[in-house]
Each structure stands twice: as C-alpha cells, then as structure tokens.
Design an enzyme around this catalytic site. Sequence first.
Site, short mmCIF file in Angstrom:
data_model
loop_
_atom_site.label_atom_id
_atom_site.label_comp_id
_atom_site.label_asym_id
_atom_site.label_seq_id
_atom_site.Cartn_x
_atom_site.Cartn_y
_atom_site.Cartn_z
N ASP A 52 0.84 -1.19 0.00
CA ASP A 52 0.00 0.00 0.00
C ASP A 52 0.88 1.25 0.00
OD1 ASP A 52 -2.63 1.33 0.35
OD2 ASP A 52 -1.65 2.04 2.19
N TYR A 57 3.22 9.39 0.26
CA TYR A 57 4.22 8.61 1.02
C TYR A 57 5.63 8.69 0.44
CZ TYR A 57 0.18 6.03 3.02
OH TYR A 57 -0.99 5.66 3.62
N LYS A 82 -2.93 6.24 -3.76
CA LYS A 82 -4.02 7.14 -3.35
C LYS A 82 -3.81 8.56 -3.87
CE LYS A 82 -3.88 4.77 1.13
NZ LYS A 82 -2.46 4.44 1.28
N HIS A 115 -7.73 9.49 -0.81
CA HIS A 115 -7.02 9.34 0.47
C HIS A 115 -7.81 9.89 1.67
CE1 HIS A 115 -2.58 8.94 1.95
NE2 HIS A 115 -3.41 8.68 2.92
#
Length: 298
Positions: A52, A57, A82, A115
Amino acid sequence: MKSEFAKSINDTYTLSNGTKIPCLGFGTWIPNPEEAEEVITNALEAGYRLFDTASQYVSERSLGRVLRNSGLKRDEYFVSSKAWMDEMGYEETTKAIDRSLERLGMDYLDLYFVHWPRQPKGQPGFENWKELDIETWKALEDAHDAGKIKNLGISNFLPHHIENLLPHCRILPVINQLEMHTLCMQEYTLDYCRKLNIQIEASAPLGRTHAFENEFIQQLAAKYNVTIAQICVRYLLQRGILPLPKSTNRNRIFNNADVFNFEIEREDMLMLTCLPNTGWIGEHPDVAIPTVSCPRDQ
Ligand code: A2P
C-alpha cells in the site's frame, strides 16, 4: 470470530466485485525514503504481496523498482495508491493517477483510493467536500474504464461521507482504509461498511505503537508467547479486517507477518473488542485533517 480463512499470508479476501486481495498487506509510509528499497525488499522476502502506497508517502518510485526487479509476474503482487487531498477534483485526480503510474513504472494499479474525504480548513474542499468527492470519484471511474485502475477504494471515509458518495457511484467502492487497531476500532463505521460489503483495511494496525503500552495486550502476548504486534495483527485478521502493518526493521517486518500459527481464543477476542478506545492518533477526516501537502516532484 473464528478465523477459518487466515491460515497463511497467501490467503485472500474476496471483495464485492469478486477481486481477491491478500489478507495482510505492507504499509509503505517509510519516514526515510533512502531506506525504502531495502525495507520493501525485506517485506517481499517476508511474504507480503500486497503493498500500500500513496502519492503522499514518497515511496512509489522505490516500490515500483523493487517489484519490477523482483522476478514476480505482475499478477503475483497487488499494489494500491491514493490521491492526496490537493490532488482531488476530476482533472487533478486524473493527472494524479497518471503520475502514480509513471512513478511506479506500471500500466495499472490494482487499487486506487481517495485518500481523505475532505480538504483541510481554509481550502475549497473543506466546505464543498460533497461535490469534490463526487467529482474525484468520477476520475477514478473513468481511469477504471481506461484500464488504469482495477479496483476503487475510499480511505478515511466515515458513514456520512459514504452516504454522500454512494448514490453517485457508477462503480462502487470495494474497500475503505481507516485508522483501526485494538484501541481504536471504529465499530460503527466497521459495521456500516460491512452492511455495504465494503472490506475494511486497517492503517496503523499497531496504533503507531500506542497499543504496546496496554497492559491487557501485554498479558495476551505473554499468554500466547508472541509479540504485542502479533496480537494486534492477529486480532484484526480474526475480525475479518485486512491489516497493513508498517515497519522499517527487518526482524519486525518478519514478525508482523508471522501471525498464522496461533489463534486468539474467543474470550480474549471479546475482551480485546471491549477495550476502551483510547488509541485514536489524532487525525480525523472532519475535525483534524492532516495539512501536509503532497511532494509531487518525487
Ligand atoms: P519500526 O519501523 O522501527 O519497526 P503502525 O503500523 O500502527 O503505523 O505502527 C508503525 C510503528 O510501529 C513504527 O514506529 C514501527 O517502528 C513500529 N513497529 C512495527 N512493527 C513492530 C513490532 N513488531 N514491534 C515493535 N514495534 C513495531
């Protein structure tokens, strides 16, 4: 609460559209991006096949490199990403999906999420979140039709956000990813999603270490001769939830995946379920929305 299904890391949940997804995934929010490739390589070795990530990120490039060089076929691993809050709206999300695919070096994503349901205070999508979610979702649906996304997901969506979105969906969300762990079970939202056949993924399944201080969970770890983290992950699996533990440490990455050779007894499951919900991290999709922006050039 008996886990007939979670016998191995290769077991899968079946989503409402028939897609099979690994029952345990690896969260790739890795604070130090330089470490990312080594961390993800360790996770692959530990047996994780669901990864994920998110544009926010900063791990997409590393993840893509490791997976593409792994020797595995594309259908042997499952990747989700996301759209961050500043990538919402039809045009922006359409571009965000292409950016994620480019960074990952992949033709398609197995799963793509919105998100957060709402932008932070002061931004247009704080008050206008209802329209923004609907427009964003259309971008996901069109990317699905174009073959860029196989499954559509929501993340941090609470029942009122879901209720707004569903009547406008041509393609339904199959997963909701939420902060969820033994000290923050969001039972109402869990139940609400279950009734709609939306699978729950647990982000922060260890409560970002908050769970480690809980005396009852410590006692259970001693009783079953496992780590506290293993209790946390196993508990979620036995509740039919898909945990996404994160670690940058090789031993802990393996430890968190080694949860298939013990079973938490019913009474202990009930006691865990009834623990006070003290572990909420602080982020909240309506009242404490993260304000960091997305590093687009990564
Ligand atoms: P580290 O990366 O040093 O292992 P969550 O998944 O709930 O967000 O929690 C992530 C946090 O939990 C990280 O700080 C991670 O630190 C720590 N962590 C992950 N796995 C374990 C484990 N098995 N034992 C102790 N701490 C862990």
